[in-house]
Design an enzyme around this catalytic site. Structure first.
Site, PDB file in Angstrom:
ATOM      1  N   LEU A 137      36.276 -21.398 -64.951  1.00  0.00           N
ATOM      2  CA  LEU A 137      37.488 -21.876 -64.267  1.00  0.00           C
ATOM      3  C   LEU A 137      38.067 -20.752 -63.417  1.00  0.00           C
ATOM      4  O   LEU A 137      38.388 -20.937 -62.247  1.00  0.00           O
ATOM      5  CB  LEU A 137      38.505 -22.340 -65.322  1.00  0.00           C
ATOM      6  CG  LEU A 137      39.872 -22.832 -64.853  1.00  0.00           C
ATOM      7  CD1 LEU A 137      39.734 -24.059 -63.958  1.00  0.00           C
ATOM      8  CD2 LEU A 137      40.755 -23.173 -66.051  1.00  0.00           C
ATOM      9  N   GLU A 139      38.886 -17.504 -61.180  1.00  0.00           N
ATOM     10  CA  GLU A 139      38.308 -16.841 -60.004  1.00  0.00           C
ATOM     11  C   GLU A 139      39.071 -15.557 -59.742  1.00  0.00           C
ATOM     12  O   GLU A 139      40.128 -15.311 -60.318  1.00  0.00           O
ATOM     13  CB  GLU A 139      38.383 -17.768 -58.782  1.00  0.00           C
ATOM     14  CG  GLU A 139      37.610 -19.041 -59.006  1.00  0.00           C
ATOM     15  CD  GLU A 139      37.640 -19.932 -57.777  1.00  0.00           C
ATOM     16  OE1 GLU A 139      38.178 -19.508 -56.723  1.00  0.00           O
ATOM     17  OE2 GLU A 139      37.120 -21.060 -57.874  1.00  0.00           O
ATOM     18  N   ILE A 169      33.888 -14.774 -66.557  1.00  0.00           N
ATOM     19  CA  ILE A 169      33.401 -15.932 -67.314  1.00  0.00           C
ATOM     20  C   ILE A 169      32.698 -15.445 -68.578  1.00  0.00           C
ATOM     21  O   ILE A 169      31.644 -14.799 -68.511  1.00  0.00           O
ATOM     22  CB  ILE A 169      32.444 -16.789 -66.454  1.00  0.00           C
ATOM     23  CG1 ILE A 169      33.123 -17.161 -65.137  1.00  0.00           C
ATOM     24  CG2 ILE A 169      31.986 -18.015 -67.247  1.00  0.00           C
ATOM     25  CD1 ILE A 169      34.491 -17.826 -65.301  1.00  0.00           C
ATOM     26  N   GLN A 352      47.199   3.105 -87.154  1.00  0.00           N
ATOM     27  CA  GLN A 352      48.260   4.031 -87.591  1.00  0.00           C
ATOM     28  C   GLN A 352      48.119   4.372 -89.068  1.00  0.00           C
ATOM     29  O   GLN A 352      48.271   5.526 -89.475  1.00  0.00           O
ATOM     30  CB  GLN A 352      49.632   3.383 -87.317  1.00  0.00           C
ATOM     31  CG  GLN A 352      50.803   4.335 -87.378  1.00  0.00           C
ATOM     32  CD  GLN A 352      50.767   5.343 -86.257  1.00  0.00           C
ATOM     33  OE1 GLN A 352      50.236   5.083 -85.170  1.00  0.00           O
ATOM     34  NE2 GLN A 352      51.282   6.536 -86.501  1.00  0.00           N
ATOM     35  N   GLU A 379      42.259 -17.189 -71.741  1.00  0.00           N
ATOM     36  CA  GLU A 379      42.681 -18.559 -72.043  1.00  0.00           C
ATOM     37  C   GLU A 379      44.165 -18.729 -71.777  1.00  0.00           C
ATOM     38  O   GLU A 379      44.859 -19.458 -72.486  1.00  0.00           O
ATOM     39  CB  GLU A 379      42.368 -18.895 -73.511  1.00  0.00           C
ATOM     40  CG  GLU A 379      40.902 -18.748 -73.804  1.00  0.00           C
ATOM     41  CD  GLU A 379      40.212 -20.047 -74.140  1.00  0.00           C
ATOM     42  OE1 GLU A 379      40.901 -21.080 -74.269  1.00  0.00           O
ATOM     43  OE2 GLU A 379      38.994 -20.016 -74.284  1.00  0.00           O
TER      44      GLU A 379
END
Lengths: 397, 259, 325
Positions: A137, A139, A169, A352, A379
């Protein structure tokens, strides 16, 4: 005509415990992850090579079949079960957890909007783990702004011809199938959200190329690819859903794939928490285990509570989304937001707790911290998740 | 081929909660999660490989507490077709003769070409039960198998037995009892499909009275006490250059009269 | 009239007396002295005389039964059946045997044929109006003490819990006959294959030098073997090393391998995970070498060297040679 997934059966009453089957599945995946994947995790990160052996392991144990319905040889497609598996695998290795997450992500457009013929054609091999599928999806100029995608698909007879490029991707270079979102309508009158159409590109199609693989901070074993499409001829039979339905399919996909990323994040957090807790119990300074010092104990307590909270929100979100909740988008965004931030916080605190040892690769927490960061980025960035939640909130107000 | 595998749920060694009940020194099997005895998994794996090669099915047999079905489900998930569990309060803490007797009685009602067992159990078993069962049933007894090769046409089985000098190759008619070793191959992880189908597989439970000829004899042995072994002295840690460490190690061994 | 204590003498493939039987015999003799019971050795084999003569160094009387069928058939069932017949005739009260593969098979058969109870894996036996047997369970976490409910029983004894000591006088060997057809099915031995790299049964070794994942490969085991040889011990391994194919399974120590109780267990490159620990943690002395200061074995070793085994082991070898030379 695209068909959406069948209405789920009504659930009897709210239950806050996993069913026996879900627990059995979770435990089986955990054992596999602990015994066969964990020993490979450091090497996968160091060599930054896609772990085909882990993929085979997942395939041969039916784990890659989890997102698919039994009709295609899968295990039912229940979101919570998929997430339970991703969580357990990611505890050991985030790259490996992503293999299942991406298999689900790439298939979702077909699960949600594909035709029976398309599912019949591709799902059996995907469920068996014989083929891999990726989701294209993003670009270079269309990250958060999905609708700005410039990859074009032009109708030519019974085919479409794709031109353009996709960036970042996941597993784009190892996938056999890619669900690609391309602009099929450039009419300025058409609303932005109605311009994209979804297609399945097969890796051997002429004109499809993997241009480069990124060198990343984390999940280094998962190849993140730039894909180019130069006159790629795709038959109309590979179009998923209606022309112009692409953006909607993408958004519905993300509603179901964001929990998978949340699962990855919860897994990473849990893995880091376990290392930190074991270390704090065994490491002695000033005559006693450092777990007995209050500052350390407080950190560990917060890490545990936050991980558990993220986990429970994730499980609830899965159940709501599978039940067809109208606010699926809100659940999806919330669980991903909370889990991603939790993973980052918990892994940083884990480093830590380990002090100097946390910074070197003799212990896995530095890798887990590097791996965690991506869960705040892909996402949908955390900022996008917040927009989704805020919009849902103010729409209700 | 029909293969029966003897399986025993035992406390998970990796956990540390095993304890004996203070009133009768019997193993408190509720205290710790149970797993299939590790050695039995090798027997089960061997059985599954044989039925994959020769066709047929694998059936589990266990004499165990009522909580056993959950552990047996794990074995069913590996690929066994069905299971039989003999469970009865009277069998709690059963000694060797009773265990041999009950298993033999249950097996008299079952049909099989091969009966496979693990070498011993991690919860205190001494590896004497399989030999006893074979004697009681009049079955050929082939122990410590590294390889099992049935010949269905000839109705015989060949077994490579691990011996102190290498291997003996044994041959006997089927049905036969074979004790399995790890050399037969790593047990498989159950696949997720296996786990989900395990629930639907048949697991028959029988009480003592349901098994013809089975009885809980008067105990032949009794546990008097259980104690933790004396704690080891604190570890002495040596760091530093290898030659100095080596000198300390050898001095330590001399002090303990080992060299 | 109280019956004697029998010691079942086990045979090695070449027909000599197994080491464990010398230990069991020593133990039985001590128990016999306390209980004032006779102690009798019993050997069944195709040519038992040599082994019987050896066993007679430990007990005052040995019954040697010639049974030709054991020459080319799996012996345990035959031996067990003959022993059971003899038990019926001679009426001993207790039978002691080794807890290794050969001994436990015989114990199982005799137990089934006589109905006697079996106390297994004894690490100590004393006498208090009957044998009182200590057994180490759950990988050494607990020691249980048990006795027989009646006046008869079989005890299997772990290797290395007793140091074998010949008696002050040599005993007598008597040939005994058991006739009649064998009723239990015979299993033919159609071939015997000698393996090149077979070591003595590791459970019997007094000193074991073991290698684990840290050894890194089959070549790495060279230094393990050298050190074992220098100490007069056996080579052991963890499951990781066996699974990787660096060393045969016969030498694996742990939950699915052998349980050992040597005087010295020297662990090289072994982390000490629970599955291995249960196989060796009752050793008298445990010395471990590991690069990882937090390896679990550091918690239960007597001496823990933080270092590279490929530096420390050769250094130990050099030190041993310096002292010897």
């Amino acid at each position: 005509m695209a068909s959406s997934s069948p209405a789920p059966e009504p659930r009897p009453s709210p239950t806050y415990r996993l069913t026996e089957d879900q627990a059995a599945l979770r435990d089986a995946v955990r054992i596999l992850a602990d015994e066969r994947i964990a020993p490979r995790a450091a090497e996968i990160d160091r060599t930054a090579e896609f772990p085909w052996d882990v993929k085979e392991l997942l395939a041969s144990h039916d784990i890659l079949g989890l997102p698919f319905s039994e009709a295609y040889g899968g295990l039912g497609g229940e979101l919570l079960t998929v997430c339970l598996a991703i969580e357990q695998i990611s505890r050991a290795c985030a790259t490996s957890g992503l293999i299942l997450a991406v298999q689900e992500l790439g298939s979702l457009p077909l699960i949600l909007a594909g035709s029976d013929e398309q599912r019949q054609r591709w799902f059996p091999d995907l469920a068996a783990g014989k083929t891999l599928i990726a989701f294209a999806l993003t670009e270079a100029e269309a990250g958060s702004d999905v609708a700005a995608a410039r990859t074009r698909a032009r109708r030519d007879g019974d085919d479409w011809v794709l031109d353009g490029a996709k960036r970042f991707i996941s597993q784009g270079s190892v996938a056999d199938l890619i669900t690609v979102f391309a602009a099929t309508n450039e009419d300025p009158e058409t609303p932005r959200h109605d311009r994209l159409t979804c297609f399945v590109v097969e890796k051997d199609m002429a004109g499809f190329n993997v241009e480069r693989i990124e060198h990343k901070m984390g999940i280094r074993g998962s190849p993140t690819a730039e894909l180019s499409f130069r006159g790629v001829r795709v038959p109309d039979a590979n179009r998923v859903g209606d022309e112009g339905e692409g953006f909607a399919i993408a958004m519905r996909t993300l509603d179901r794939s964001r929990p998978a990323i949340a699962a990855q994040a919860v897994g990473i957090a849990q893995g880091a928490l376990e290392v930190a807790a074991a270390y704090a119990r065994d490491r002695k300074q000033f005559g006693k285990p450092i777990a007995e010092f209050q500052m350390i104990a407080a950190m560990l307590a917060d890490m545990d509570a936050q991980t558990e909270a993220a986990r429970q929100l994730l499980y609830k979100a899965c159940v709501e989304i599978d039940a067809g909740a109208p606010d699926a988008g809100r659940w999806s965004a919330m669980c991903k937001l909370v889990a991603g931030d939790t993973a980052m916080r918990v892994t940083t605190d884990a480093v830590q707790v380990l002090g100097g040892y946390g910074y070197i690769d003799e212990f896995p927490v530095e890798r887990m911290m590097r791996d965690a960061k991506i869960t705040q980025l892909y996402e949908g960035t955390q900022q996008i998740q917040r927009l989704v939640i805020a919009r849902a909130l103010t729409a209700r107000a | 081929m029909r293969i029966v595998v003897l399986v025993k749920p035992v406390p998970d060694t990796a956990s540390s909660g095993e304890r004996l009940r203070p009133d009768d020194w019997r193993l408190d099997r509720a205290a710790v999660p149970a797993v299939v005895n590790a050695n039995d998994e090798y027997a089960l794996e061997a059985a599954l490989k044989l039925t994959e090669a020769h066709g047929g099915e694998v059936v589990l047999l266990s004499m165990a507490p009522p909580s056993a079905p959950e552990t047996m489900r794990k074995a069913l998930a590996m690929g066994a077709a069905s299971g039989m569990l003999v469970t009865d309060p009277a069998l709690g803490g059963a000694d060797v003769p009773t265990t041999v007797g009950v298993l033999s009685a249950a097996l008299r009602d079952m049909e099989y070409d091969l009966l496979l067992a693990g070498a011993d159990t991690s919860d205190g078993g001494g590896g004497v039960v399989p030999a006893g069962v074979a004697a009681q049933l009049g079955l050929p007894y082939l122990s410590y198998a590294a390889k099992i090769e049935p010949d269905e046409a000839a109705r015989t089985v060949r077994v490579r037995r691990i011996s102190p000098t290498g291997f003996d190759v044994l041959e006997a008619p089927m049905p036969a009892l074979v004790v399995c070793t790890q050399a037969l191959g790593e047990p498989r992880y159950p696949s997720l499909k296996g786990i989900m189908s395990a629930r639907g597989k048949e697991l028959t439970t029988k009480a003592l009275g349901d098994v013809a000829g089975a009885e809980a004899g008067a105990p032949t042995t009794a546990v008097l006490a259980a104690t933790a072994p004396p704690p080891r002295a604190a570890t002495r840690v040596i760091r530093g250059p290898a030659d100095e460490a080596a000198r300390e190690v050898v001095a330590f061994l001399v002090e303990r009269r080992i060299v | 009239m109280p019956g004697p204590i029998w010691v079942h003498g086990e045979l090695t493939p070449d027909g000599s007396l197994a080491k464990i039987s010398t230990e069991v015999a020593t133990l039985a003799r001590d128990v016999g002295a306390t209980s004032k019971r006779d102690v009798v050795g019993v050997i069944v084999g195709s040519d038992p005389k040599g082994a019987a003569t050896e066993l007679a160094r430990y007990v005052p009387r040995v019954l040697a039964i010639t049974e030709p069928a054991t020459a080319d058939h799996a012996a345990a069932t035959i031996v067990g059946e003959r022993l059971a017949e003899l038990i019926e005739r001679e009426q001993p009260d207790y039978v002691f045997t080794g807890a290794g593969p050969e001994g436990r098979d015989v114990a199982g058969v005799v137990g089934a044929l006589t109905g006697w109870g079996v106390l297994v894996n004894a690490i100590a036996v004393r006498w208090e109006d009957g044998p009182v047997v200590d057994m180490s369970v759950f990988g050494g976490k607990l020691t249980t003490t048990s006795r027989f409910a009646g006046e008869r029983g079989i005890v299997t004894v772990r290797p290395n819990v007793v140091t074998a000591e010949p008696a002050s006088a040599t005993g007598k060997v008597e040939a005994a006959a058991v006739s009649g057809a064998l009723k239990l099915p015979l299993v033919k031995v159609v071939d015997r294959i000698a393996a090149d790299d077979v070591a003595a049964p590791i459970e019997e070794a007094r000193i074991i030098v073991s290698g684990g994942r840290g050894v890194g490969g089959p070549d790495g085991f060279g230094v393990v073997q050298e050190l074992a040889a220098a100490l007069g011990g056996a080579v052991g391994a963890t499951r990781a090393a066996v699974d990787a194919g660096w060393i045969p399974y016969a030498q694996q120590i742990g939950q699915t391998g052998k349980i050992v109780k040597p005087a010295l267990y020297l662990a090289l490159g072994i982390s000490g995970a629970i599955q291995h620990k249960v196989g060796m943690q009752t050793a008298d002395t445990i010395v471990a070498v590991n690069r990882d200061p937090d390896a679990p074995i550091a918690e239960f070793a007597d001496l823990f060297v933080v270092g590279d085994l490929f530096e420390v082991a050769p250094a130990i070898l050099a030190e041993l040679r310096a002292r010897a030379g």
